[in-house]
Write a protein that holds these residues in place. Structure first.
Motif, PDB file in Angstrom:
ATOM      1  N   ASN A 241       0.800  -1.222   0.334  1.00 23.24           N
ATOM      2  CA  ASN A 241       0.094  -0.005   0.068  1.00 23.24           C
ATOM      3  C   ASN A 241       0.824   1.217   0.183  1.00 23.24           C
ATOM      4  O   ASN A 241       2.280   1.436   0.329  1.00 23.24           O
ATOM      5  CB  ASN A 241      -1.415   0.410   0.768  1.00 23.24           C
ATOM      6  CG  ASN A 241      -1.776  -1.028   1.142  1.00 23.24           C
ATOM      7  OD1 ASN A 241      -1.677  -2.103   1.965  1.00 23.24           O
ATOM      8  ND2 ASN A 241      -3.106  -0.987   0.730  1.00 23.24           N
TER       9      ASN A 241
ATOM     10  N   ASP B  68      -3.102   5.498   1.419  1.00 20.45           N
ATOM     11  CA  ASP B  68      -4.249   4.027   1.102  1.00 20.45           C
ATOM     12  C   ASP B  68      -4.164   3.504   3.005  1.00 20.45           C
ATOM     13  O   ASP B  68      -5.025   2.948   3.855  1.00 20.45           O
ATOM     14  CB  ASP B  68      -3.660   2.706   1.046  1.00 20.45           C
ATOM     15  CG  ASP B  68      -3.576   3.195  -0.411  1.00 20.45           C
ATOM     16  OD1 ASP B  68      -4.547   3.667  -1.349  1.00 20.45           O
ATOM     17  OD2 ASP B  68      -2.559   2.023  -1.040  1.00 20.45           O
TER      18      ASP B  68
ATOM     19  N   GLY C 126      -8.160   3.950   7.127  1.00 21.46           N
ATOM     20  CA  GLY C 126      -7.285   2.730   6.231  1.00 21.46           C
ATOM     21  C   GLY C 126      -6.865   1.581   6.090  1.00 21.46           C
ATOM     22  O   GLY C 126      -6.689   0.877   7.226  1.00 21.46           O
TER      23      GLY C 126
END
Length: 237
Positions: free
Chosen positions: A158, A163, A223
């Motif tokens: 990520n 993210d 996230g």
């Protein structure tokens, strides 16, 4: 497109080796492309790939979940593991030598696995980790048996601050007769972090001495955070 073995071979291994000797870790940028990262995350929900799921809070390991892959490993992961190991074995052997530890690691990864299997360490240790909001991982070391390789890698799947927020990778260094030092790292999506599994040598006035290290993950604030951990030795269970 450059294949993964060529991409690994083309890295500046002299610089990576120097960073490992000086710091106990090194970051290799852009090893995985976006598609490879997304494919690994997508396969998180494929039960056929994994031998075991660990919910961290059950064992007070933190807050999150990880899954151990089963053999045979996915092709991409197998290629990464077998390509990077020969670059790391000389580093590990130099550490053993300066610390006067009577261990010599083989040049090829398949020969390390044979040592594991001879010691009844038969299970894959490659794992994928998933953290949501408030997730974290307590400080630890990944040993899994008497036969272990002292360096491992993490692939970051990520983009930090896009993210997810928080979730930094944390290393601690315990120098003898001193307070611990914390190292906080934020590799980007597709990067590989190479780091010591449990200790590294540091040169002092009277020669080299052993510095113990642990690793973990700080709290994720928002996230989802995915990483793939590659440990080069197999496990007893």
């Amino acid at each position: 497109m450059q294949n993964i073995q060529s991409k690994i071979a083309s890295q500046n291994w002299e610089s990576i080796t120097e960073s490992m000797h000086e710091n106990g870790f090194a970051i290799i940028s852009n090893v995985l492309n976006n598609e490879q990262c997304e494919d690994l995350k997508f396969d998180y929900d494929n039960p056929n790939l994994y031998r075991k799921t660990v919910v961290m809070e059950r064992y007070r390991f933190g807050l999150g979940e990880y899954k151990y892959f089963n053999y045979p490993l996915p092709d991409l992961i197998e290629k990464i593991r077998s390509s990077i190991y020969p670059k790391l074995a000389p580093i590990a052997n130099s550490w053993m030598k300066v610390l006067n530890i009577d261990t010599v690691f083989p040049e090829k990864h398949e020969d390390l696995l044979k040592q594991c299997h001879d010691n009844n360490q038969l299970k894959a240790t490659v794992l994928i980790l998933k953290y949501g909001k408030s997730g974290f991982n307590t400080l630890h070391q990944d040993l899994y048996g008497d036969v272990y390789f002292p360096i491992q890698i993490v692939l970051f799947l990520n983009e930090p601050d896009e993210d997810f927020t928080g979730g930094e990778f944390v290393l601690t260094q315990q120098t003898p007769r001193a307070q611990s030092k914390a190292i906080v790292l934020k590799p980007k999506k597709g990067d590989v972090l190479v780091f010591t599994t449990n200790f590294r040598p540091v040169k002092g006035t009277k020669g080299y001495y052993r510095v113990n290290m642990k690793h973990g993950v700080s709290e994720v604030h928002s996230g989802e955070r995915y990483t793939l951990g590659i440990i080069f030795h197999d496990a007893l269970n």
